[in-house]
Design a protein around this motif. Structure first.
Motif, short mmCIF file in Angstrom:
data_model
loop_
_atom_site.label_atom_id
_atom_site.label_comp_id
_atom_site.label_asym_id
_atom_site.label_seq_id
_atom_site.Cartn_x
_atom_site.Cartn_y
_atom_site.Cartn_z
N GLY A 68 0.77 -1.23 0.00
CA GLY A 68 0.00 0.00 0.00
C GLY A 68 0.81 1.28 0.00
N SER A 96 -4.30 3.96 -1.43
CA SER A 96 -5.70 4.39 -1.35
C SER A 96 -5.91 5.75 -2.01
N ASP A 100 -9.34 3.18 -5.52
CA ASP A 100 -10.47 3.11 -4.59
C ASP A 100 -10.77 1.69 -4.16
N GLU A 103 -7.07 -1.43 -0.32
CA GLU A 103 -6.77 -0.78 0.95
C GLU A 103 -5.33 -1.08 1.37
#
Length: 419
Positions: A68, A96, A100, A103
């Motif tokens: 991420g 993020s 969308d 996560e």
């Protein structure tokens, strides 16, 4: 059909492009975690004082990665003395913000699981604490002082080893901060029950000067659990030992081990001293220190060594130095190698046979197990087991074990010569 094929091709290409894009947000946690022991404000921006973990799997899983983030930095800086902690997470971008549907991993909550509350998130607040480091003093009772020559500084640096316990004011909180390092540098580390009074704590500190004052920096520590042995003895077992990376390779591990060993030798209720699931590096350290302690005992004199391992060696090592039979045997093997001329065919053969008699023990056990199997296994099961206990393979493994042992022993003998 042609239209369907085009759609399928588009989806495959799109999926491939997305996977490639998402892969850019995968970070190795051993590289992302940045550790530092801070003495001076300028240490904060000095990359040479930063070090990384050896392990992070206990926090971030076996693959030691998080997803991420690009350019992820997990900052864990400690004041060198009392280990007050700065914890910050920095990154160039987060998944993020661009996707969308995906996560990012919650890095902060994972780190919070191991560092105690009361840490700082603001660098300026953390740096301001350095002024209070002059008030930090080691916990417990001073056991040993020694010095190491530092080539960079061109001077001898003094170190002190202390024995502490949970009754020392502030030690419980300090220990909570100190033990977080275990997760990064001991593969199977775990936090201990500090409310159990049978734990002993041994700490190493460096003395250094700052603006004319004497300060102390944390170097490493060892935890030891005192097991009860019927009817009136205890068996101290080393649980975890860590010298922090900036101080490794300077001999502090040997100083700590020997100091702790001598501490327990002086106690009449101690039977012997052991270790819990020792690592390969710990075994080498223990071999070095125990050989150093035993080399001057009468039963380990060169003429006695050439006669073979004896009960006298076991008895003297146990009574005088609290060393058990298994460790006394390794001491004997190392010291006998030192006095054996391996260029002499007869001496070399005698040493080789002596060591291999011990090493062959597990193989003989397998043969005994096989004899039992013959009485109770079906022929096809027996064939399967016999394939696992191939005699030629045993000889090959035995020779390999012997050569590795001799190589390890020679390194210890070389280190003894330099000590």
């Amino acid at each position: 059909m042609a239209g369907f094929g085009a759609v399928e091709k588009f989806l495959v290409e799109y999926k491939s492009a997305m996977e490639k894009k998402l892969a850019e947000y995968k970070c190795n946690t051993n590289e992302a975690i940045q550790l530092k022991l801070v003495r001076f404000a300028e240490d904060i921006d000095n990359d040479s004082t930063t070090f990384n973990p050896e392990y992070s799997h206990q926090i971030f899983g076996d693959d030691e990665t998080v997803f991420g983030y690009k350019g992820l930095k997990i900052i864990l800086y400690y004041n060198a003395g009392n280990l007050s902690t700065l914890f910050r997470i920095e990154y160039a971008s987060k998944v993020s913000e661009n996707f969308d549907c995906v996560e990012a991993d919650d890095v902060e909550s994972k780190i919070r699981e191991i560092i105690p509350p009361g840490f700082y998130t603001n660098t300026d607040d953390f740096v301001s604490l350095l002024e209070k480091e002059v008030n930090f003093k080691p916990f417990g009772t001073l056991l040993h002082t020694y010095s190491v020559h530092n080539k960079e500084a061109g001077e001898n640096i003094t170190y002190e080893i202390y024995k502490a316990d949970m009754t020392c004011t502030g030690f419980r909180e300090y220990h909570e901060r100190l033990q977080t390092f275990l997760m990064w540098f001991i593969e199977t580390a775990s936090f201990i029950d500090v409310d159990d009074e049978r734990w002993n704590y041994f700490l190493v500190f460096e003395k250094y000067n700052k603006d004319g004052a004497t300060l102390f920096a944390t170097v490493g520590y060892m935890t030891v659990y005192n097991y009860y042995v019927y009817p009136d003895k205890t068996r101290p077992r080393v649980s975890q030992m860590l010298i922090l990376p900036p101080f490794q390779g300077e001999g502090h591990g040997a100083q700590l081990f020997e100091t702790v060993h001598r501490y327990y030798i002086s106690s009449p209720i101690v039977l012997d001293i052991t270790a819990e699931d020792p690592s390969e590096n710990y075994v080498k350290l223990r071999d070095f220190v125990l050989v150093k302690l035993c080399q001057d005992l009468p039963c380990f004199s060169p003429d006695k060594l050439m006669q073979g391992f004896s009960q006298d060696m076991v008895t003297e090592a146990q009574q005088k130095l609290k060393i058990n039979k298994q460790h006394a045997r390794r001491v004997y093997e190392i010291l006998r190698l030192r006095v054996t001329d391996m260029g002499d065919a007869e001496q070399s053969r005698g040493y080789r046979l002596d060591i291999k008699r011990r090493l062959i023990g597990p193989y003989k056990k397998k043969q005994r197990d096989l004899a039992k199997m013959r009485r109770c296994l079906r022929p096809e099961e027996l064939t399967n087991q016999m394939n696992q206990i191939d005699i030629s393979m045993q000889h090959e493994q035995l020779e390999e074990s012997f050569q590795q042992l001799v190589s390890d022993y020679r390194r210890i003998i070389e280190r003894l010569a330099q000590a």
